[in-house]
Design a protein around this motif. Structure first.
Motif, PDB file in Angstrom:
ATOM      1  N   LEU A 106       0.833  -1.134  -0.108  1.00  0.00           N
ATOM      2  CA  LEU A 106      -0.122  -0.096   0.026  1.00  0.00           C
ATOM      3  C   LEU A 106       1.171   1.166  -0.110  1.00  0.00           C
ATOM      4  O   LEU A 106       1.758   1.431   0.845  1.00  0.00           O
ATOM      5  CB  LEU A 106      -1.048  -0.033   1.284  1.00  0.00           C
ATOM      6  N   PRO A 107       0.741   2.117  -0.871  1.00  0.00           N
ATOM      7  CA  PRO A 107       1.474   3.409  -0.956  1.00  0.00           C
ATOM      8  C   PRO A 107       0.818   4.204   0.329  1.00  0.00           C
ATOM      9  O   PRO A 107      -0.219   4.393   0.474  1.00  0.00           O
ATOM     10  CB  PRO A 107       1.073   4.096  -2.251  1.00  0.00           C
ATOM     11  N   THR A 108       1.979   4.659   0.836  1.00  0.00           N
ATOM     12  CA  THR A 108       1.698   5.681   2.042  1.00  0.00           C
ATOM     13  C   THR A 108       2.409   7.204   1.885  1.00  0.00           C
ATOM     14  O   THR A 108       3.289   7.081   1.314  1.00  0.00           O
ATOM     15  CB  THR A 108       2.037   5.284   3.513  1.00  0.00           C
ATOM     16  N   THR A 109       2.058   8.042   2.395  1.00  0.00           N
ATOM     17  CA  THR A 109       2.836   9.415   2.448  1.00  0.00           C
ATOM     18  C   THR A 109       3.770   9.325   3.744  1.00  0.00           C
ATOM     19  O   THR A 109       4.827  10.022   3.575  1.00  0.00           O
ATOM     20  CB  THR A 109       1.877  10.420   2.730  1.00  0.00           C
ATOM     21  N   ASP A 110       3.556   8.525   4.929  1.00  0.00           N
ATOM     22  CA  ASP A 110       4.632   8.815   5.847  1.00  0.00           C
ATOM     23  C   ASP A 110       5.178   7.360   6.295  1.00  0.00           C
ATOM     24  O   ASP A 110       5.504   7.548   7.302  1.00  0.00           O
ATOM     25  CB  ASP A 110       3.753   9.424   6.975  1.00  0.00           C
ATOM     26  N   GLY A 111       4.996   6.562   5.577  1.00  0.00           N
ATOM     27  CA  GLY A 111       5.439   5.022   6.105  1.00  0.00           C
ATOM     28  C   GLY A 111       4.463   4.247   6.716  1.00  0.00           C
ATOM     29  O   GLY A 111       4.730   3.285   7.183  1.00  0.00           O
ATOM     30  N   LYS A 112       3.449   4.863   6.927  1.00  0.00           N
ATOM     31  CA  LYS A 112       2.487   4.309   8.233  1.00  0.00           C
ATOM     32  C   LYS A 112       1.070   3.856   7.717  1.00  0.00           C
ATOM     33  O   LYS A 112       0.603   4.508   6.677  1.00  0.00           O
ATOM     34  CB  LYS A 112       2.080   5.369   9.397  1.00  0.00           C
ATOM     35  N   LEU A 113       0.766   2.610   8.021  1.00  0.00           N
ATOM     36  CA  LEU A 113      -0.523   1.920   7.604  1.00  0.00           C
ATOM     37  C   LEU A 113      -1.581   2.659   8.408  1.00  0.00           C
ATOM     38  O   LEU A 113      -1.481   2.832   9.651  1.00  0.00           O
ATOM     39  CB  LEU A 113      -0.526   0.662   7.605  1.00  0.00           C
ATOM     40  N   THR A 114      -2.842   2.591   7.814  1.00  0.00           N
ATOM     41  CA  THR A 114      -4.162   2.989   8.736  1.00  0.00           C
ATOM     42  C   THR A 114      -5.087   1.850   8.394  1.00  0.00           C
ATOM     43  O   THR A 114      -5.002   1.355   7.297  1.00  0.00           O
ATOM     44  CB  THR A 114      -4.670   4.252   8.401  1.00  0.00           C
ATOM     45  N   PRO A 115      -6.192   1.788   9.252  1.00  0.00           N
ATOM     46  CA  PRO A 115      -7.223   0.705   8.850  1.00  0.00           C
ATOM     47  C   PRO A 115      -7.858   1.092   7.590  1.00  0.00           C
ATOM     48  O   PRO A 115      -8.168   0.107   6.855  1.00  0.00           O
ATOM     49  CB  PRO A 115      -8.163   0.904  10.201  1.00  0.00           C
ATOM     50  N   GLU A 116      -8.025   2.361   7.484  1.00  0.00           N
ATOM     51  CA  GLU A 116      -8.629   2.862   5.981  1.00  0.00           C
ATOM     52  C   GLU A 116      -7.503   2.560   4.720  1.00  0.00           C
ATOM     53  O   GLU A 116      -8.293   1.666   3.766  1.00  0.00           O
ATOM     54  CB  GLU A 116      -8.606   4.273   5.957  1.00  0.00           C
ATOM     55  N   LEU A 117      -6.338   2.311   5.029  1.00  0.00           N
ATOM     56  CA  LEU A 117      -5.494   1.749   3.926  1.00  0.00           C
ATOM     57  C   LEU A 117      -5.589   0.322   3.990  1.00  0.00           C
ATOM     58  O   LEU A 117      -5.798  -0.349   2.497  1.00  0.00           O
ATOM     59  CB  LEU A 117      -4.051   2.240   4.129  1.00  0.00           C
ATOM     60  N   LEU A 147       6.260   7.532  13.675  1.00  0.00           N
ATOM     61  CA  LEU A 147       5.791   6.763  14.727  1.00  0.00           C
ATOM     62  C   LEU A 147       4.484   6.580  14.786  1.00  0.00           C
ATOM     63  O   LEU A 147       3.794   7.451  14.385  1.00  0.00           O
ATOM     64  CB  LEU A 147       6.083   7.480  16.189  1.00  0.00           C
ATOM     65  N   TYR A 148       4.179   5.152  15.124  1.00  0.00           N
ATOM     66  CA  TYR A 148       2.696   4.941  15.522  1.00  0.00           C
ATOM     67  C   TYR A 148       2.524   5.228  16.794  1.00  0.00           C
ATOM     68  O   TYR A 148       3.202   4.862  17.695  1.00  0.00           O
ATOM     69  CB  TYR A 148       2.486   3.528  15.005  1.00  0.00           C
ATOM     70  N   SER A 149       1.377   6.035  17.341  1.00  0.00           N
ATOM     71  CA  SER A 149       0.958   5.883  18.567  1.00  0.00           C
ATOM     72  C   SER A 149       0.319   4.628  18.923  1.00  0.00           C
ATOM     73  O   SER A 149      -0.016   3.930  18.262  1.00  0.00           O
ATOM     74  CB  SER A 149      -0.109   7.054  18.744  1.00  0.00           C
ATOM     75  N   LEU A 267      19.638  17.757  14.889  1.00  0.00           N
ATOM     76  CA  LEU A 267      19.987  18.177  13.379  1.00  0.00           C
ATOM     77  C   LEU A 267      18.903  18.623  12.728  1.00  0.00           C
ATOM     78  O   LEU A 267      19.102  19.847  11.800  1.00  0.00           O
ATOM     79  CB  LEU A 267      20.639  16.729  12.768  1.00  0.00           C
ATOM     80  N   ALA A 268      17.840  18.039  12.864  1.00  0.00           N
ATOM     81  CA  ALA A 268      16.565  18.535  12.211  1.00  0.00           C
ATOM     82  C   ALA A 268      16.291  20.284  12.557  1.00  0.00           C
ATOM     83  O   ALA A 268      15.941  21.074  11.634  1.00  0.00           O
ATOM     84  CB  ALA A 268      15.205  18.010  12.506  1.00  0.00           C
ATOM     85  N   THR A 282       8.525  13.824   9.189  1.00  0.00           N
ATOM     86  CA  THR A 282       8.275  14.402  10.630  1.00  0.00           C
ATOM     87  C   THR A 282       9.207  13.726  11.284  1.00  0.00           C
ATOM     88  O   THR A 282       9.608  12.506  11.135  1.00  0.00           O
ATOM     89  CB  THR A 282       6.674  14.067  11.293  1.00  0.00           C
ATOM     90  N   VAL A 283      10.321  14.463  12.091  1.00  0.00           N
ATOM     91  CA  VAL A 283      11.355  14.004  12.534  1.00  0.00           C
ATOM     92  C   VAL A 283      10.723  13.261  14.083  1.00  0.00           C
ATOM     93  O   VAL A 283      10.524  14.038  14.809  1.00  0.00           O
ATOM     94  CB  VAL A 283      12.679  14.769  12.749  1.00  0.00           C
ATOM     95  N   GLN A 284      10.560  11.930  14.168  1.00  0.00           N
ATOM     96  CA  GLN A 284      10.111  11.452  15.400  1.00  0.00           C
ATOM     97  C   GLN A 284      11.044  10.277  15.997  1.00  0.00           C
ATOM     98  O   GLN A 284      11.035  10.020  17.261  1.00  0.00           O
ATOM     99  CB  GLN A 284       8.732  10.849  15.262  1.00  0.00           C
TER     100      GLN A 284
END
Ligand SMILES: Cc1ncc(COP(=O)(O)O)c(C=O)c1O
Length: 341
Positions: A106-117, A147-149, A267-268, A282-284
């Protein structure tokens, strides 16, 4: 070449892990994990992940991921992953070639999956012509440093379970995530309902070693066979176990990964307002991604080590590790500012 921002894999071994290897280098001990150190680490992993956890040490992260997926999936099932997942981009096709596992990307914008995806792959259930989704695999912290919460992970676990799937966490940088979120390891694994975790040691500072942590009993009986068949059973396992013991002792992982995170944040902050520098994610955790004006990355790379992440956009990756020094971060940020026209 100055200090490296290539990868946390470039970093040396934590002195505590090196000392732990030397400390168990005494005489003979039973092989293949039947030694006292490995028995101890299984208990220590239960302390971290809960009483129902079963830990299996392996050599590397690709091995941990592939063996974990082998345990979770039947041959007609696939694993839902972000297109940017290490499993998809950086494991040389091992899930497909060695385990016969189809990755449902699945393509993502931030490397994270969501249930909707993930929902996009929960289709044609029961249709023998279609690969059946059997697992969702997320990376924490992600390949893009996000990060995932705990709530986001719990939502994915609930969705997976409601649809007869399991949740796998590629935790090659689980230490960075737990340090950044300031939570125990179990708060982003066991407590959110994950089923299997690849818990990384190498990027936190071990010479080598990762742990597959099963968070329930049902997959455990198969795991010794799958690990051996997948060539991930270390004969002299005490040397891997001793390193893990050092990493867990007094939460050394939190100190090591927390420092790496702090250096990435530094650095950021230092380059964020430099004209022409655009931080792209986002630098997390312990990594900064940026796009620089044409030619700047190449000039910097004559002196500093870092990767061009995306050859098409010119996006670069700057990664920090347990031994990154504040003065190197500051000098690098100054070099970036000086290199921008
Ligand atoms: C997200 C992620 N998973 C797993 C791995 C493990 O890879 P390796 O097989 O190189 O230890 C890495 C290493 O870069 C990674 O970044």
């Amino acid at each position: 070449m100055r200090a490296y921002f290539n990868s946390d894999n470039y970093a040396p071994v934590l002195p505590e892990a090196m000392a732990a290897i030397a400390a168990v280098n005494e005489g003979h001990a039973p092989a293949y994990g039947n030694d006292a150190v490995t028995k101890r680490i299984e208990d220590r992993l239960r302390e971290q992940f809960g009483d129902q956890a079963h830990g299996f040490l392996v050599f590397n992260g690709t091995g941990a991921n592939v063996v974990a997926l082998r345990a979770m999936l039947r041959p007609w099932q696939g694993a839902v992953v972000a297109a940017s997942a290490h499993l998809n981009l950086d494991e040389g096709g091992a899930p497909e070639a060695l385990a016969g596992i189809k990755l449902l990307t699945l393509p993502t914008t931030d490397g994270k999956l969501t249930p909707e995806l993930v929902d996009k792959w929960i289709v044609r259930i029961g249709d023998e012509h279609a690969i059946q989704p059997g697992a969702v695999s997320v990376t924490q912290s992600t390949e893009l440093g996000t990060l995932y919460s705990p709530d986001e992970l719990r939502a994915l676990a609930d969705q997976a379970h409601a649809n007869g799937m399991r949740l796998h966490i590629d935790g090659a940088r689980l230490a960075n995530a737990a340090a950044a979120l300031d939570v125990p390891l179990r708060a982003i694994t066991t407590d959110v309902g994950a089923d299997v975790v690849s818990f990384g040691g190498t990027k936190a500072g071990l010479m080598l070693g990762e742990a597959i942590v099963l968070l329930g009993d049902d997959l455990a009986p198969a795991m010794p066979y799958l690990r051996k068949q997948s060539m991930q059973l270390a004969s002299k396992m005490r040397f891997v176990a001793a390193q893990f013991e050092a990493l867990l002792e007094g939460e050394l992982w939190r100190r090591a990964a927390g420092h790496a995170n702090l250096m990435a944040a530094r650095l950021a902050e230092a380059v964020r307002d430099v004209p022409g520098v655009r931080i792209t994610h986002t630098v997390q955790a312990n990594v900064v991604f940026a796009i620089l004006p044409p030619g700047v990355a190449e000039r910097l790379q004559e002196e500093w080590g870092f990767y061009t992440w995306d050859e098409h956009t010119g996006e670069v990756r700057w990664m920090c590790s347990h031994d990154t020094r504040a003065e190197d971060v500051d000098a690098f940020a100054a070099a970036v500012a000086a290199a921008v026209p």
